[in-house]
Design an enzyme around this catalytic site. Structure first.
Site, PDB file in Angstrom:
ATOM      1  N   ASP A  38      -7.237   0.639  -8.008  1.00  0.00           N
ATOM      2  CA  ASP A  38      -7.958   1.666  -7.267  1.00  0.00           C
ATOM      3  C   ASP A  38      -7.060   2.909  -7.140  1.00  0.00           C
ATOM      4  OD1 ASP A  38     -10.677   1.760  -5.546  1.00  0.00           O
ATOM      5  OD2 ASP A  38      -9.132   2.823  -4.428  1.00  0.00           O
ATOM      6  N   TYR A  62     -10.429  11.273  -1.148  1.00  0.00           N
ATOM      7  CA  TYR A  62     -11.335  11.541  -2.266  1.00  0.00           C
ATOM      8  C   TYR A  62     -11.528  13.044  -2.459  1.00  0.00           C
ATOM      9  CZ  TYR A  62     -12.529   6.610  -2.731  1.00  0.00           C
ATOM     10  OH  TYR A  62     -12.467   5.258  -2.961  1.00  0.00           O
ATOM     11  N   HIS A 121     -12.601  -6.160  -8.367  1.00  0.00           N
ATOM     12  CA  HIS A 121     -11.854  -4.961  -7.989  1.00  0.00           C
ATOM     13  C   HIS A 121     -10.657  -5.249  -7.088  1.00  0.00           C
ATOM     14  CE1 HIS A 121     -11.464  -0.642  -7.411  1.00  0.00           C
ATOM     15  NE2 HIS A 121     -11.383  -0.835  -6.109  1.00  0.00           N
TER      16      HIS A 121
END
Length: 468
Positions: free
Chosen positions: A237, A387, A444
């Site tokens: 990630d 982000y 993930h």
């Protein structure tokens, strides 16, 4: 006669001198040109092998003005997590007063977190969950090192919506491999797991612009202050992007880079052709059978899955504070938002289950511990801002692709990862791939879900690097 011939002789001599000077000039010119071309050739050859790096630079992300040089606190201090009774009472009150919207019949997790199952999670959180962790950035040394074995420092970096807690189950496997039945030669690790600034118990940035490059700089400083000159890196990630930037920034400090998710987002005609041809003649574009199995039908299924699973990204990359306000105020909303990712990002098929398949891979204690880290630190907003800081500057996350990664690299490709990147695409950026593993299962949150598989792949990679 002598008087007449002297000038002629002198003229002859002068002519020879001029001829010699002219030829010398030619030699000089030719030599100069040769040297110039040769110099350019040498420069070109050297520049071809010169590794581009991301500038280390510097930055200030604390509140107010930067302190004068020498005034910054550079100490490494113990940290203990403490939660007051008042905070727990406030949490319980909010859980007790939660309101739920009734789910659609038969919707399972197709519309997001199923509210019927959410009530079960909240009841467990309120009545049974015991909040106990007592360390912050984790630094674990092996308690016993067999004679002759070298201890390798390993920095592991989490992502969103995870935390340093993701590594709790994998740390003992890496620091005490023999005790857990893992025999990978002479590989033993000293593990460091920091929280990304703005996540969990690391202070959030107070200034705009804090991105993965800034994080990479801070983590290099952390390892330096801990006394390490060379070390291994591991991430998935955002942790993948951060550790990749670290390898691009100071390659001389990075012995090896191991990733369980890679960012190779550079698009173009060549990639489009590769995708189209790969469906019919994969061997022609360097795709393996396993690549094809994981990627296709690409146009229909995978594109829809990417759209379905990336809605959060668009919110957090544009207006993180708006959505974050609601999550920061509601523990139930926070749990639904975070745990939904632990469902569909662990296994895409969990979407069809009423409980999201969560307890088939994790315990509620494990899941709620991660949620609690966000709740007690009020860090969901600052974590979501990461982000915006990265994607607003570089929407395709491709800027660092121009630099390339030249350190030894290991890639663990888990089948349930959100996107699959074939080896042939990965090597466009990662120039020195030592291992590329098609993992048999897992998604993930690899360290949290399949710690043994990931630990084995890390050890296998490091052992091969150490043998180079």
């Amino acid at each position: 006669m002598w008087q007449e011939t002297l000038p002629n002789a002198w003229e002859s001599i002068l002519s020879q001198i001029r001829s010699f000077e002219y030829s010398q000039k030619n030699v000089v010119l030719v030599s100069t040109a040769t040297l110039g071309v040769g110099g350019m050739l040498v420069y070109w050859l050297r520049s071809r092998h010169k590794i581009k790096t991301i500038e280390m630079g510097d930055g200030w992300w604390g509140s107010g003005e930067r302190p004068l040089k020498g005034k910054e606190d550079e100490s490494i201090r113990p940290f203990k997590i403490e939660t007051s009774d008042k905070e727990i009472e406030d949490l319980h009150r909010r859980l007790e007063q939660a309101r739920y919207a009734p789910p659609l019949e038969g919707a399972a997790f197709h519309y997001g977190f199923n509210s019927s199952y959410l009530q079960k999670v909240v009841a467990y959180w309120r009545n049974k969950f015991d909040w106990r962790i007592d360390i912050h950035f984790i630094h674990v040394k092996p308690s016993y090192v067999p004679h002759g074995r070298a201890v390798q420092p390993l920095l592991m970096v989490h992502g969103w919506p995870g935390s340093f807690y993701e590594f709790y189950k994998i740390i003992p496997l890496l620091t005490e491999p023999a005790a857990h039945g893992l025999n990978e030669g002479d590989v033993v690790f000293e593990v460091i797991c920091p929280s990304i600034p703005g996540y969990g118990f690391s202070e959030a940035p107070h200034q705009k612009g804090f991105d993965t490059v800034a994080t990479a700089r801070i983590f290099h400083k952390l390892m330096n202050r801990l006394g390490f000159k060379e070390y291994y890196l591991q991430g998935g990630d955002w942790g993948s992007r951060i550790t990749t930037n670290m390898a691009q920034m100071l390659p001389q400090s990075v012995k090896g880079l191991h990733l369980n998710l890679i960012f190779v987002n550079k698009q173009g005609l060549r990639r489009m052709i590769s995708v189209m041809l790969g469906a019919y003649v994969p061997w022609l574009v360097g795709l393996s059978r396993e690549d094809v199995r994981r990627m296709y039908p690409f146009i229909q299924k995978n594109i829809y899955e990417l759209l379905r699973e990336s809605g959060y990204l668009h919110i957090q990359a544009t207006k993180p504070d708006t959505a974050g306000c609601g999550l920061n105020d509601s523990p139930v909303g926070l749990a639904a938002y975070i745990l939904e990712k632990f469902s569909t990002w662990t296994d895409k098929s969990f979407l069809h289950q009423d409980d999201g398949g969560l307890e088939s891979k994790y315990s509620l204690d494990e899941l709620l511990t991660n949620v609690m880290i966000y709740w007690v630190t009020s860090s969901i907003v600052s974590s979501m801002r990461f982000y915006k800081e990265n994607i607003s500057k570089d929407p395709g996350l491709t800027a660092d692709a121009r630099v390339g990664v030249y350190v030894p690299t290991g890639i663990a490709a888990f089948p349930q990862e959100i996107v699959h990147t074939p080896h042939v695409w990965a090597k466009k950026i990662f120039k020195n791939i030592i291992t590329y593993s098609y993992m048999p299962r897992g998604g993930h949150f690899a360290a949290f879900e399949e710690p043994k598989l990931l630990a084995q792949d890390i050890m296998h990679f490091v052992r091969k690097v150490e043998q180079l």
